[in-house]
Design an enzyme around this catalytic site. Sequence first.
Site, PDB file in Angstrom:
ATOM      1  N   TYR A  70      42.976  40.812  47.237  1.00 45.76           N
ATOM      2  CA  TYR A  70      44.260  40.503  46.607  1.00 45.76           C
ATOM      3  C   TYR A  70      45.339  41.558  46.837  1.00 45.76           C
ATOM      4  CZ  TYR A  70      42.053  43.431  42.983  1.00 45.76           C
ATOM      5  OH  TYR A  70      41.410  44.454  42.314  1.00 45.76           O
TER       6      TYR A  70
ATOM      7  N   HIS B  12      39.163  47.723  40.853  1.00 48.93           N
ATOM      8  CA  HIS B  12      39.104  47.634  39.394  1.00 48.93           C
ATOM      9  C   HIS B  12      37.839  48.306  38.864  1.00 48.93           C
ATOM     10  CE1 HIS B  12      39.498  45.959  35.382  1.00 48.93           C
ATOM     11  NE2 HIS B  12      38.302  45.419  35.487  1.00 48.93           N
TER      12      HIS B  12
ATOM     13  N   ARG C 215      46.512  51.805  40.797  1.00 49.90           N
ATOM     14  CA  ARG C 215      45.067  51.924  40.841  1.00 49.90           C
ATOM     15  C   ARG C 215      44.643  52.003  42.304  1.00 49.90           C
ATOM     16  NH1 ARG C 215      43.014  46.684  39.059  1.00 49.90           N
ATOM     17  NH2 ARG C 215      42.476  46.343  41.230  1.00 49.90           N
TER      18      ARG C 215
END
Length: 386
Positions: free
Chosen positions: A289, A280, A276
């Site tokens: 993160y 998100h 990705r």
Amino acid sequence: MTVLEQPGSSRNKSSLPAPPPDWRPRVDPTPLLPDAEPYRLLGTAAAQELDAGLLERLYVQLVRGRRYNAQATALTRQGRLAVYPSSTGQEACQVAAALALEDRDWLFPSYRDTLTAVARGLDPVQALTLLRGDWHTGYDPHEHRIAPLCTPLATQLPHAVGLAHAARLKGDDVVALAMVGDGGTSEGDFHEALNFAAVWQAPVVFLVQNNGFAISVPLAKQSAAPSLAHKAVGYGMPGRLVDGNDAPALHEVLSEAVQRARRGGGPTLIEAVTYRIEAHTNADDATRYRTDTEVETWRAHDPIALLEHELTARELLTDAFVGATREGAEQLAADLRERMNQDPVLDPMDLFTHVYAEQTSQLREQAAQLRAELDAEETPAQEARP
């Protein structure tokens, strides 16, 4: 008296317990195991045998998909979309899934799979209607053979199994393709769906897009399995591991699984290893993160760049072809931008439309209350007009 103390017991015959009588595995697990490494075609000798027309179709859809993702992301910044889960970097999964299906088959997408719906022929505005916060699904699922975009994780998977099982019972030549992310494999619905599908030998294909993170949780904190594809063996179906950025490899694996299901061979679990590139959703800060270095490493394995390399090597990536492809992608983006910038005409009473075939007493009561409130607001407005 215990069992071992009864006459004829084996207490004194052996210190080891007796094995189960006539036990044997119901299915040889060896053919169900996925490959040790993700299956690839691009960059291998086998790529020379790929159909040129297929490669060109995949490339056109990938470029359109990348532009669609960019435009949809921009619409969130302009306030025209409430949220958008981008599939940038995962376009090969999205496109290959759409092209592997026949018109009569059904697609069961997750919230990130609007591009698959668009590649299957759905109007891009209708594909984004739910994410706009407008109306219900935004399209007729039966007309397009696309189930509603599923926001709850993995709940679309049992639905896909149910439809596929029903089609098989009726004798319909239909396959269901259900898409889910790596995070969705931690949900109970995932396991229930795989178990039912395998027991019933339902004509359904499960595509897991392993993009590295379930929002902010890396896969290593979700599962200790060698791969997500290995989970298939526990349910008695084949597991396939494929490079999720290799569009022709994905198309081949998905097409084989769809045809296997159509012939009565039962379900398949496919794990596509991808990444990705963007956050998100537009509401997520991925820098908290993961590192920029990690992202850039995956950019070097971009699905469009991989396919461009193969097309260039076969002298198929001409200036005219690239120009026409990009022009088509820009037309798609311009049309989407223009239509999404038009304020929709909304009827609040649509909240109660298409919820049940026959409204419940609670819905009728709520609808009447809303109608009264709307009428009360309308009356002062009419009185104030000259």
